[in-house]
Design an enzyme around this catalytic site. Structure first.
Site, short mmCIF file in Angstrom:
data_model
loop_
_atom_site.label_atom_id
_atom_site.label_comp_id
_atom_site.label_asym_id
_atom_site.label_seq_id
_atom_site.Cartn_x
_atom_site.Cartn_y
_atom_site.Cartn_z
CB ILE A 67 -0.95 0.02 1.22
CG1 ILE A 67 -1.93 -1.16 1.15
CG2 ILE A 67 -1.72 1.33 1.27
CD1 ILE A 67 -2.84 -1.26 2.37
CB SER A 69 7.10 3.07 1.96
OG SER A 69 7.35 4.18 1.12
N GLY A 70 6.77 4.53 4.67
CA GLY A 70 7.03 5.71 5.49
C GLY A 70 8.37 5.57 6.18
CB THR A 71 10.05 7.77 8.66
OG1 THR A 71 9.86 8.95 7.88
CG2 THR A 71 11.41 7.84 9.35
CE1 TYR A 72 10.54 6.17 13.39
CE2 TYR A 72 8.40 7.20 13.11
CZ TYR A 72 9.69 7.23 13.63
OH TYR A 72 10.12 8.30 14.36
N GLY A 73 8.54 2.31 8.19
CA GLY A 73 8.28 1.01 7.58
C GLY A 73 7.33 1.07 6.41
NE ARG A 74 8.04 -2.24 1.58
CZ ARG A 74 8.32 -1.62 0.44
NH1 ARG A 74 9.10 -0.56 0.44
NH2 ARG A 74 7.85 -2.06 -0.71
CB VAL A 75 1.07 0.11 5.14
CG1 VAL A 75 -0.32 -0.44 5.44
CG2 VAL A 75 1.52 1.02 6.27
CG ASP A 193 -0.27 13.77 11.65
OD1 ASP A 193 -0.41 14.89 11.11
OD2 ASP A 193 0.33 12.83 11.09
#
EC number: 2.7.11.22
Length: 499
Positions: A67, A69-75, A193
């Site tokens: 789906i 990705s971000g700083t801390y990982g992936r979805v 947020d």
């Protein structure tokens, strides 16, 4: 807003039975590594219900695709196995290295906070954490799956032919969003947020507050909230007290963001679309000063008028109060009518009196009177003009006595009152989630449906899922966004300016 009572239902204090039941085990746990603690069978049944020991992700879930990705990982999107029906979103926190030998140094503060909070929260309008799994030194948070989010829905309505979100859909979304916020705030949780990309919507029309990566307990914090996270809330949804440098804040920051989301559902674009000034990283010693977000504050002033100590008594105590003279007076109200906007004064700096941080006094009584008149005009809010111009699709800047059924204008004056209550400068006067839920906006007109898609003819596209990169075990973890569930894949907001 002050809170002196402990959270409802707090238990397990020094004198409780649970605290004294197993002192030996508590001593033993201090000596264990995090890895051992996860794998220790003694932990089974003692942690939160969502915790599982020695469970492999691929044994329980079939990954459908990637789906975001971000700083801390992936979805990833996944389907349940072993008699566990339904679809899920699996958020994988990356270890220190992937594809090489992994040195396990711990878990980020944000990840710990998100796991701790999500494991305790249970509400129909808050995204549900199904379980947390540790496998090969990577952490997987398994959430219930939501097919849509508000950013995706808003984007769909901007496509040609552009068409507004139906008023009954907006009313249902707002009620459910406020319901989720009330639950969080009642349990002493600030989201910090809230924005359209973080508000999930299921296929059955249930609205769920998602992405608690920046959420924090606000009951008697050990340090000011700003010490933990200097930058919170995406710039377009950031409350005035945050923009003015306040070191401590309340759930009112979430309610301002809810007001911005309400306005965006009406107009299909952010109401305060400013640009974020970067931090200055050039100071000696590596210190990072928070810049005054002048451009974003200007966008608010253009519609809400200049803040004053009469409207906001604690304004003068804000750290960046002395920066207000840098702002310009707002455009005249004619900017929201069919007449030409008179903006000849809009490019002059506002420095008209001490109530705005300007120099006191003037050469004559006439100039003093002119200054007072200018100050009064500058502080006048044009939110009502903005609202009626928006809901009437540009036809008028005032209420429509006979609004067509099913039109945005049918939201009427109560829609404006709710918006104004949420976008109140003074956080002490701003509507709380509980008060907003009791607003006449929800008790007049059509009933509020628990399914925001009820009666809606629009067919919203499904969430984009990539089939090319769906290896949840070994995939690399690119991306620069703070959080991966979900990322803001529509590309907003990205532009920044250096002050």
């Amino acid at each position: 807003m002050s809170h002196s009572n402990p959270p409802t239902g707090a238990s397990g204090g020094p004198g409780s039975a649970s605290a004294s039941a197993a002192p030996a085990r508590g001593y033993y746990s201090l000596k264990r590594s995090i890895q051992t603690a996860f794998n220790d069978p003694l932990d089974r049944g003692l942690g939160p219900p969502a915790y599982q020991s020695k469970v492999r992700v691929m044994d329980k879930y079939q990954v459908i695709g990637f789906i975001s990705s971000g700083t801390y990982g992936r979805v990833y999107k996944a389907r349940g196995r072993q008699g566990q029906p339904g679809e899920f979103a699996i958020k994988k926190f990356k270890p220190d290295k992937e594809g090489e030998q992994i040195t396990y140094t711990g878990i980020s503060q944000s990840a710990i906070r998100e796991m701790a909070l999500c494991s305790e929260l249970r509400h129909p309008n808050v995204i549900r954490l199904v379980e947390t799994i540790l496998e090969d030194k990577a952490i997987f948070m398994v959430f219930e799956y939501a097919e849509h989010d508000l950013l995706q829905i808003i984007h769909h309505h901007t496509q040609q032919p552009k068409h507004p979100i139906p008023p009954q859909t907006i009313k249902s979304i707002m009620f459910q969003l406020l319901n989720g916020c009330q639950y969080l705030h009642t349990n002493w949780v600030l989201h910090r947020d809230l924005k359209p990309a973080n508000i999930m919507v299921t296929s059955s029309g249930e609205v769920k507050v998602g992405d608690l990566g920046l959420a924090r307990i606000f009951w008697k914090p050990v340090r000011t909230l700003m010490q933990g996270d200097k930058v919170v809330v995406t710039i377009w949804y950031r409350a005035p007290e945050l923009l003015m440098g306040s070191h401590h804040y309340t759930p009112a920051v979430d309610m301002w963001a809810v007001g911005c989301i309400f306005a965006e559902l009406l107009s299909l674009r952010p109401i305060f679309k400013g640009e974020e000034a970067k931090m200055d990283n050039t100071k000696k010693g590596g210190s990072r000063d928070m810049p005054f977000q002048r451009h974003q504050m200007q966008k608010i002033v253009d519609i809400m008028g200049m803040p004053t100590k009469e409207r906001w008594p604690l304004l003068t105590s804000m750290p960046d109060y002395d920066k207000l003279p840098l702002l310009q007076p707002p455009l005249s109200a004619s900017g929201y009518s069919q007449q030409p906007a008179h903006s000849h004064h809009h490019h002059q700096h506002y420095n008209q009196g001490p109530q705005y941080g300007g120099r006191a006094g003037g050469p004559t009584s006439s100039s003093s009177a002119n200054s007072s008149s200018a100050a009064a005009a500058a502080s006048q809010s044009h939110l009502d003009k903005w609202y009626y111009h928006t809901v009437s699709q540009g036809q008028t800047a005032g209420p429509m006595p006979h609004a067509p059924p099913g039109s945005l204008a049918s939201l009427g004056v109560e829609g404006y009152k709710l918006l104004a209550g949420l976008l109140e400068y003074d956080p002490e006067k701003r509507l709380t989630a509980a008060a907003a839920l009791q607003h006449n906006f929800f008790s007049t007109g059509d009933r509020v449906s628990a399914n925001c898609f009820e009666g809606c003819k629009a067919e919203y596209p499904h969430r984009r899922v990539s089939q090319e990169d769906n290896d949840i075990r070994t995939g690399s973890v690119p991306g620069t966004k703070r959080s991966g569930m979900p990322d803001d894949s529509m590309g907003r907001p990205g532009k920044r300016v250096k002050e």
